[in-house]
Structure formats: structure tokens, C-alpha cells
Design a protein around this motif. Structure first.
Motif, short mmCIF file in Angstrom:
data_model
loop_
_atom_site.label_atom_id
_atom_site.label_comp_id
_atom_site.label_asym_id
_atom_site.label_seq_id
_atom_site.Cartn_x
_atom_site.Cartn_y
_atom_site.Cartn_z
N ALA A 160 0.83 -1.21 0.00
CA ALA A 160 0.00 0.00 0.00
C ALA A 160 0.86 1.26 0.00
CB ALA A 160 -0.94 0.00 1.21
N ILE A 161 1.95 1.26 0.76
CA ILE A 161 2.82 2.44 0.79
C ILE A 161 3.50 2.64 -0.56
CG2 ILE A 161 4.98 3.35 1.76
CD1 ILE A 161 4.01 2.27 4.47
N VAL A 162 4.02 1.57 -1.15
CA VAL A 162 4.67 1.67 -2.46
C VAL A 162 3.68 2.22 -3.50
CG1 VAL A 162 5.72 0.32 -4.32
CG2 VAL A 162 6.40 -0.10 -1.95
N ALA A 163 2.46 1.71 -3.49
CA ALA A 163 1.44 2.17 -4.44
C ALA A 163 1.06 3.63 -4.18
CB ALA A 163 0.20 1.29 -4.35
N THR A 185 9.87 1.19 -6.29
CA THR A 185 9.71 -0.21 -6.68
C THR A 185 11.01 -0.99 -6.60
OG1 THR A 185 7.93 0.44 -8.16
CG2 THR A 185 8.87 -1.75 -8.49
N ASP A 186 12.10 -0.40 -7.08
CA ASP A 186 13.36 -1.12 -7.15
C ASP A 186 14.30 -0.86 -5.97
OD1 ASP A 186 12.65 -2.31 -9.57
OD2 ASP A 186 13.31 -0.55 -10.69
N LEU A 187 13.83 -0.12 -4.97
CA LEU A 187 14.68 0.18 -3.83
C LEU A 187 14.63 -0.92 -2.78
CD1 LEU A 187 14.04 3.98 -3.21
CD2 LEU A 187 15.81 2.89 -4.59
N GLN A 188 15.76 -1.14 -2.15
CA GLN A 188 15.85 -2.09 -1.05
C GLN A 188 15.19 -1.49 0.19
OE1 GLN A 188 19.92 -3.14 -0.19
NE2 GLN A 188 19.44 -3.74 1.90
N ALA A 189 14.44 -2.29 0.91
CA ALA A 189 13.84 -1.82 2.16
C ALA A 189 14.87 -1.98 3.27
CB ALA A 189 12.60 -2.65 2.50
N ASP A 190 15.03 -0.93 4.08
CA ASP A 190 15.94 -1.00 5.22
C ASP A 190 15.23 -1.66 6.40
OD1 ASP A 190 18.48 -0.13 6.64
OD2 ASP A 190 16.93 0.79 7.91
N ILE A 217 10.42 -11.63 5.55
CA ILE A 217 9.06 -11.59 5.01
C ILE A 217 9.21 -11.23 3.54
CG2 ILE A 217 6.82 -10.43 5.11
CD1 ILE A 217 7.49 -9.85 8.11
N GLU A 218 8.72 -12.10 2.67
CA GLU A 218 8.83 -11.89 1.22
C GLU A 218 7.55 -11.23 0.73
OE1 GLU A 218 11.60 -12.43 -0.39
OE2 GLU A 218 12.62 -13.48 1.24
N ILE A 219 7.75 -10.21 -0.11
CA ILE A 219 6.62 -9.44 -0.63
C ILE A 219 6.76 -9.35 -2.14
CG2 ILE A 219 5.47 -7.19 -0.60
CD1 ILE A 219 6.83 -6.81 2.19
N GLY A 220 5.66 -9.49 -2.85
CA GLY A 220 5.65 -9.33 -4.29
C GLY A 220 6.01 -10.60 -5.02
N SER A 221 6.18 -10.46 -6.33
CA SER A 221 6.52 -11.62 -7.16
C SER A 221 7.31 -11.17 -8.38
CB SER A 221 5.25 -12.35 -7.59
OG SER A 221 4.44 -11.49 -8.36
N ARG A 254 10.09 -8.44 -6.35
CA ARG A 254 10.13 -9.06 -5.03
C ARG A 254 10.91 -8.17 -4.08
NH1 ARG A 254 8.13 -13.67 -4.24
NH2 ARG A 254 9.35 -14.25 -2.43
N ARG A 255 10.51 -8.20 -2.84
CA ARG A 255 11.17 -7.41 -1.81
C ARG A 255 11.19 -8.25 -0.54
NH1 ARG A 255 11.31 -2.09 -1.98
NH2 ARG A 255 9.53 -1.88 -3.36
N SER A 256 12.28 -8.17 0.18
CA SER A 256 12.41 -8.88 1.46
C SER A 256 12.48 -7.87 2.59
CB SER A 256 13.68 -9.73 1.50
OG SER A 256 13.58 -10.79 0.60
#
Length: 172
Positions: A27-30, A42-47, A97-101, A105-107
């Protein structure tokens, strides 16, 4: 912010994170992308993802639960330190926690848990996510020319009113 788990055992908190973090982050990314600012993370690594507690008692109970023998297979305390006059604990999730596909994908493998600031009440729940700008190859959180250049480029790309008061800290 999403609502808090019913109690603070490590297994209940882990279930809460797995149930709520994917939709929270999505929801935050959108929202960032579709907002007036059109910010694409979209392509940034989550800290990390931040989980707020309502009280010092809840903070203490949760941090103790995540350091208990029951939690040893799920959480590892990275650091607990005082920042801004209050304790903040940061835990690594041993199973991210894996998110997306596909290519998106984001961890999420770090959870920040700040205790509440006196006089600033918050409901317990997920509050924010922080992203790493740049190409993700930087190994240090130290403020230096490479990091400053990446930040300046980001702020030029998205020219909004950024809060830069912490930019000159040695470690940021």
C-alpha cells in the motif's frame, strides 16, 4: 498504521508481521507512486519496517518477548539504544518476510521498535518503512560523499520539501 497484535508473545508477533507487513508495504509503495509526487520506490531495497508501541510497558514486554528463548529461532536483537531520549530496538528476522513476485520481489528482514516519546501518543501498529536509495552496494551507513551524492540525486529527481536535518550526522 495497522492495529496491534492481541498479545506480545514472539510467535504471535511474528504471525502479525507475516499477516500485515506485505499489504502495508504494498500500500505504501502504491501510494507513493500514485500520489502527486509520483515517487517510485519499486526497485529500492527496504531498510526496515517500524512497529510502534502504545506504552513503555508494551515496548518492554515486546522487546523482552523477542529476546526470549522461544524467539531465538525467529528474531535476533541487532541493537537497542537511546535515540532522541527514548529506547529504540532493532531486530533481525531470521526468516525474511517476502513481498511481491517476479521482478518486483522485496524482502523485509529488519523490524524497528521505538518506545513512545513522552507526550506523543501513538496507537500500536505498523507505522513506516524506510528505503535505501542508491544502487544498494554501499556497505556502510556512514555519511560520506557517495551517500551525499545519492541523496542529492534523489532529492533532485523528486523535488519536494525534504526534511534534511539529520544529513550531517556522522552515522545516518
Amino acid at each position: 498504521m495497522t492495529s496491534n497484535p492481541d498479545n506480545t508473545t514472539s510467535s504471535d508477533f511474528l504471525t502479525y508481521l507475516h499477516d500485515r507487513v506485505p499489504s502495508f508495504v504494498t500500500a505504501i509503495v502504491a501510494e507513493l507512486k500514485t500520489s502527486e509526487y509520483d515517487i517510485d520506490v519499486t526497485d529500492l531495497q527496504a531498510d526496515h519496517v517500524c512497529y510502534r508501541t502504545e506504552s513503555m510497558a508494551q515496548y518492554t514486554e515486546l522487546v523482552e518477548a523477542l529476546q526470549s528463548p522461544e524467539a531465538s529461532g525467529s528474531f535476533t536483537l541487532l541493537v537497542e539504544s537511546e535515540i532522541g531520549g527514548r529506547p529504540i530496538a532493532t531486530f533481525k528476522l531470521l526468516q525474511p518476510i517476502e513481498i511481491g513476485s517476479g521482478n518486483h520481489r522485496r524482502s523485509i528482514n529488519v523490524i524497528e521498535i521505538p518506545s513512545p516519546k513522552e507526550g506523543s501518543p501513538y496507537d500500536a501498529g505498523l507505522e513506516h518503512i524506510e528505503f535505501v536509495i542508491g544502487d544498494g552496494t554501499y556497505k556502510s551507513p556512514m555519511s560520506d560523499e557517495v551517500h551525499a551524492t545519492a541523496l542529492e540525486g534523489w532529492m533532485r529527481k523528486y523535488p519536494i520539501s525534504w526534511n534534511t536535518k539529520a544529513c550531517h550526522k556522522k552515522c545516518n
